[in-house]
Scaffold this active site. Structure first.
Site, PDB file in Angstrom:
ATOM      1  N   ASP A  30      -6.696   1.053   6.258  1.00  0.00           N
ATOM      2  CA  ASP A  30      -7.638  -0.043   6.018  1.00  0.00           C
ATOM      3  C   ASP A  30      -8.012  -0.655   7.367  1.00  0.00           C
ATOM      4  OD1 ASP A  30      -9.123  -2.162   5.167  1.00  0.00           O
ATOM      5  OD2 ASP A  30      -7.586  -3.054   3.884  1.00  0.00           O
ATOM      6  N   LYS A  42     -11.120  -6.741  -6.399  1.00  0.00           N
ATOM      7  CA  LYS A  42     -10.088  -7.778  -6.280  1.00  0.00           C
ATOM      8  C   LYS A  42     -10.588  -8.997  -7.030  1.00  0.00           C
ATOM      9  CE  LYS A  42      -8.549  -6.580  -1.626  1.00  0.00           C
ATOM     10  NZ  LYS A  42      -8.962  -6.793  -0.233  1.00  0.00           N
ATOM     11  N   GLU A  47     -10.404   2.505   4.130  1.00  0.00           N
ATOM     12  CA  GLU A  47     -10.934   1.313   3.477  1.00  0.00           C
ATOM     13  C   GLU A  47     -11.736   0.489   4.483  1.00  0.00           C
ATOM     14  OE1 GLU A  47      -7.853  -0.341   1.048  1.00  0.00           O
ATOM     15  OE2 GLU A  47      -8.766  -2.316   1.021  1.00  0.00           O
ATOM     16  N   ASP A  52     -14.443  -2.315   0.420  1.00  0.00           N
ATOM     17  CA  ASP A  52     -13.656  -3.494   0.006  1.00  0.00           C
ATOM     18  C   ASP A  52     -14.483  -4.762   0.246  1.00  0.00           C
ATOM     19  OD1 ASP A  52     -11.809  -5.396  -0.597  1.00  0.00           O
ATOM     20  OD2 ASP A  52     -10.360  -4.904   0.954  1.00  0.00           O
ATOM     21  N   LYS A  58      -2.635  -0.602   8.088  1.00  0.00           N
ATOM     22  CA  LYS A  58      -3.705  -1.421   8.649  1.00  0.00           C
ATOM     23  C   LYS A  58      -4.066  -0.935  10.057  1.00  0.00           C
ATOM     24  CE  LYS A  58      -4.219  -4.454   5.304  1.00  0.00           C
ATOM     25  NZ  LYS A  58      -5.479  -4.708   4.596  1.00  0.00           N
TER      26      LYS A  58
HETATM   27  C1  LIG Z   1      -2.251  -7.380   0.354  1.00  0.00           C
HETATM   28  C2  LIG Z   1      -3.117  -6.137   0.227  1.00  0.00           C
HETATM   29  N1  LIG Z   1      -2.344  -4.974   0.356  1.00  0.00           N
HETATM   30  C3  LIG Z   1      -4.239  -6.149   1.226  1.00  0.00           C
HETATM   31  O1  LIG Z   1      -4.132  -5.532   2.262  1.00  0.00           O
HETATM   32  N2  LIG Z   1      -5.311  -6.874   0.902  1.00  0.00           N
HETATM   33  C4  LIG Z   1      -6.460  -7.105   1.715  1.00  0.00           C
HETATM   34  C5  LIG Z   1      -6.278  -8.080   2.822  1.00  0.00           C
HETATM   35  C6  LIG Z   1      -5.734  -9.341   2.266  1.00  0.00           C
HETATM   36  C7  LIG Z   1      -5.574 -10.566   3.085  1.00  0.00           C
HETATM   37  O2  LIG Z   1      -5.944 -10.648   4.254  1.00  0.00           O
HETATM   38  O3  LIG Z   1      -5.039 -11.509   2.438  1.00  0.00           O
HETATM   39  C8  LIG Z   1      -7.277  -5.894   2.044  1.00  0.00           C
HETATM   40  O4  LIG Z   1      -8.067  -5.935   2.960  1.00  0.00           O
HETATM   41  O5  LIG Z   1      -7.204  -4.892   1.331  1.00  0.00           O
HETATM   42 MG   LIG Z   2      -8.992  -3.913   2.342  1.00  0.00          MG
END
Ligand SMILES: C[C@H](N)C(=O)N[C@@H](CCC(=O)O)C(=O)O
Ligand SMILES: [Mg+2]
Length: 362
Positions: free
Chosen positions: A190, A267, A218, A243, A162
């Protein structure tokens, strides 16, 4: 098989460590569980995640959408009339994709039970095993290096790191992580909408110059800025994955037609469940664009449904289904097996969820 009742409850599942992104910090999963009961005693299970900063859905809005709109429109309907049920579900209320996802998942569970088949087989049955990445929360670089090394010790081969809070610091974060893990580990990042388009281009090109060897980036820019995302896609070599910009089939079509991203992240909490996700996948196939399947912070009921979809479909080439492994405990009995990065889809009928511990019924 006739729908007689829809019961709602809450589950609370603490995380091993706080989950931190450019958008939010979370310490536990607080999701809504749906049980759809039928006249012959079968129960279909679903789950909705209140990811307000992404979907706009909160636990109260999920409960309200189901109680006031969705339940009245599907109660008394027969699971046999599946297409009709999906149409009623999606026209009962606009938005509210997480509430719709929970109901869609419970309906697919019952559909599998009706025909005595595991859902992943009904959907295509492409494979039995998939491999997920693991999220490395955004923290100071030292902490992120430590979390990355711990993940690799557990056998993870792909890290989803992240970023998006401070682009200069993001370059240091990624340099330190790449130095620590070596070149045999895949790193995807991401930004969760955290950068401006030009800032994203500069940062990603710098990361490329430093040979950080990133698999993809991402959602570099804010969800609504499709032109900004296209600008990034056209000006960096690292593949861009959409995303938060893709919830509906219309969103996906726009991205695909404009070639604004290279990959799409599907998702269930964004699409409103499996039925709509399938339509996006078909469009991606037409445009020859691969899909990732991802999750919000979700427990195993809804992530298990995403596993079935991922196992069924070839177009899904990237997996981000780490919700259950981020939890301290798993309250869900039945469903697919999560062994760190290795996920094996279960073969029981429906989704095979047997029982959920600690539901607080509403
Ligand atoms: C949990 C998954 N790996 C993830 O990062 N999902 C989201 C964010 C999810 C959240 O804030 O609950 C993403 O942005 O890809
Ligand atoms: Mg994401």
């Amino acid at each position: 098989m006739k729908i007689t009742d829809i019961k709602l409850g809450k589950i609370s599942v603490p995380l091993k460590v706080p989950f931190k992104t450019a958008l939010r910090t979370v310490k536990s999963i607080e999701d809504i569980i749906v049980e759809i009961h039928t006249d012959i005693g079968n129960i279909g299970y679903g789950e909705a995640a209140p990811t307000g900063v992404i979907t706009g859905d909160t636990n109260l809005s999920i409960i309200g959408a189901i109680k006031d709109h969705i339940a009245p429109s599907i109660k008394g309907c027969h699971i046999e009339n599946f297409e009709e049920l999906m149409s009623k579900l999606h026209s009962s209320v606009v938005g509210n994709t997480s509430a719709k996802a929970a109901i869609d998942i419970a309906l697919y569970d019952l559909y599998g039970q009706l025909y005595n088949t595991s859902v992943y087989k009904i959907l295509g049955g492409y494979r039995k095993n998939i491999t997920t990445d693991i999220t490395i929360s955004v923290n100071n670089p030292d902490e992120m290096v430590r979390d990355s090394i711990n993940a690799i010790k557990l056998g993870y081969k792909t890290l989803k790191v992240k970023v998006g809070k401070d682009s200069q610091m993001d370059i240091k974060r990624l340099s330190d992580i790449r130095n620590a893990v070596g070149n045999n580990i895949d790193i995807r990042i991401d930004a969760n909408q955290g950068w401006k388009p030009k800032e994203a281009i500069k940062t990603l090109n710098k990361m490329e110059d430093l040979e950080l060897n990133l698999e993809l980036v991402e959602q570099p820019v804010v969800a609504y800025d499709i032109e900004g995302m296209k600008l990034v896609t056209d000006n960096v070599n690292i593949p861009v994955l959409a995303d938060e910009s893709v919830f509906s089939e219309r969103d996906a079509l726009k991205i695909l037609q404009k070639r604004a991203a290279d990959i799409i992240n599907i998702k269930l909490m964004k699409t409103g469940g499996i039925n709509k996700a399938l339509k996006i996948m078909t469009m991606a196939e037409i445009y020859d664009v691969e899909c990732m399947i991802g999750c919000m912070l979700e427990a195993k009921v809804s992530v298990n449904a995403a596993v079935h979809l991922a196992a069924a479909k070839k177009i899904i080439t990237k997996i981000d289904l780490d919700g259950p492994v981020l939890c301290k405990a798993d309250p869900v009995i039945g469903g697919s097996t999560f062994n760190n990065s290795k996920i094996t889809v279960n073969k029981e009928i429906g989704f095979g969820i047997k029982y959920i511990e600690g539901i607080e019924y509403i």
